[in-house]
Design a protein around this motif. Structure first.
Motif, PDB file in Angstrom:
ATOM      1  N   ASP A 155      -9.557  -2.592  -1.022  1.00 43.49           N
ATOM      2  CA  ASP A 155      -8.911  -3.026  -0.081  1.00 43.49           C
ATOM      3  C   ASP A 155      -8.423  -4.297  -0.241  1.00 43.49           C
ATOM      4  N   PHE A 158      -5.114  -4.308  -1.941  1.00 42.83           N
ATOM      5  CA  PHE A 158      -4.243  -3.698  -1.132  1.00 42.83           C
ATOM      6  C   PHE A 158      -3.545  -4.919  -0.245  1.00 42.83           C
ATOM      7  N   LYS A 162       0.192  -6.289  -0.080  1.00 42.89           N
ATOM      8  CA  LYS A 162       1.044  -6.289   1.039  1.00 42.89           C
ATOM      9  C   LYS A 162       1.492  -7.681   1.247  1.00 42.89           C
ATOM     10  N   LEU A 183       4.640  -0.581  -1.170  1.00 46.60           N
ATOM     11  CA  LEU A 183       3.607  -0.590  -0.308  1.00 46.60           C
ATOM     12  C   LEU A 183       2.914   0.818  -0.045  1.00 46.60           C
ATOM     13  N   MET A 184       3.866   1.711   0.053  1.00 48.40           N
ATOM     14  CA  MET A 184       3.396   3.264   0.426  1.00 48.40           C
ATOM     15  C   MET A 184       2.442   3.768  -1.040  1.00 48.40           C
ATOM     16  N   LYS A 187      -0.811   1.862  -0.654  1.00 48.90           N
ATOM     17  CA  LYS A 187      -1.650   2.535   0.330  1.00 48.90           C
ATOM     18  C   LYS A 187      -2.287   3.739  -0.043  1.00 48.90           C
ATOM     19  N   TYR A 188      -1.612   4.682  -0.924  1.00 51.98           N
ATOM     20  CA  TYR A 188      -2.188   5.705  -1.353  1.00 51.98           C
ATOM     21  C   TYR A 188      -3.409   5.524  -2.296  1.00 51.98           C
ATOM     22  N   GLU A 190      -5.252   2.883  -2.010  1.00 55.85           N
ATOM     23  CA  GLU A 190      -6.187   2.178  -1.106  1.00 55.85           C
ATOM     24  C   GLU A 190      -7.137   3.747  -0.494  1.00 55.85           C
ATOM     25  N   ARG A 191      -6.088   4.534   0.098  1.00 52.89           N
ATOM     26  CA  ARG A 191      -6.838   5.790   0.322  1.00 52.89           C
ATOM     27  C   ARG A 191      -7.916   6.587  -0.532  1.00 52.89           C
TER      28      ARG A 191
END
Length: 213
Positions: A155, A158, A162, A183-184, A187-188, A190-191
């Motif tokens: 996190d 990320f 960002k 950024l996408m 985010k992936y 991070e998921r």
């Protein structure tokens, strides 16, 4: 009867290890593709995702066979239930690795210093996935708890990425589309860390009957 059950449970564990290894490989391949700006490398993720999907179906079949043909006691039942939940998260990890790969194919070979930071996120996510599956097989609650704590690291990566990408857009608005793609991707990753945390939480459930994470 118990010997047969234990043999099938061992098969379940082996298949989970294999599925976890496929997830690890998919994340590694896509991270390498990002670092190299290689669309060709990124295309190698889709076949891995298909193998992950096949493993999910196979593991679900083993779990159902254990539930229907055997008579699991409470702890066995928790372990089988946890496995069913875990494979859902692992399947989504494969999907998100493929989503990242798809974005990479549109980057036209561009690389950027943010790639290195995102790749550090990927390394942390890979370790989380590997350790969460290992914790299940070993029934190691301390390792599962360590995975859950590791989510803060991903996190934080990320948030750093960002902030950096916001700076890029502020300095040069023409780079907005490219920065949003990165950024996408971040985010992936991070998921993926979130899914590994879920897996670790189901490990604690399989041992204690209470889910953490």
């Amino acid at each position: 009867m118990r010997n047969r059950f234990d043999a099938q449970l061992a098969e379940l564990n082996q298949e989970l290890i294999k599925m976890g290894a496929l997830c690890e490989e998919a994340i590694t391949v896509v991270s390498d593709a990002l670092a190299k700006g290689s669309g060709d490398q990124a295309t190698k993720v889709a076949p891995l995702d298909r193998q992950i999907d096949e493993k999910e179906r196979g593991i679900e079949a083993i779990c159902l066979r254990l539930l229907l043909q055997q008579q699991p006691v409470a702890r066995d039942l928790r372990q089988i239930s946890a496995a069913l939940k875990m494979v859902t998260d692992m399947e989504r990890i494969g999907d998100q690795a493929e989503d990242i790969a798809e974005i990479i194919t549109f980057l036209n070979g561009r690389t950027h210093e943010e790639h290195a930071q995102i790749c550090e996120m990927a390394k942390a996510a890979i370790k989380m996935v590997t350790d969460s599956v290992d914790a299940y097989v070993k029934q190691d609650i301390k390792l599962a708890e360590a995975v859950i704590l590791s989510d803060d690291l991903v996190d934080n990566y990320f948030l750093q990425v960002k902030e950096s990408l916001i700076g890029i857009i502020a300095d040069d608005p023409s780079e907005g589309g490219y920065a949003l793609d990165l950024l996408m991707i971040a985010k992936y990753f991070e998921r993926i860390g979130d899914h590994a945390t879920n897996i670790a939480g189901w490990v604690t459930f399989s041992i204690t009957g209470q889910k953490e994470g």
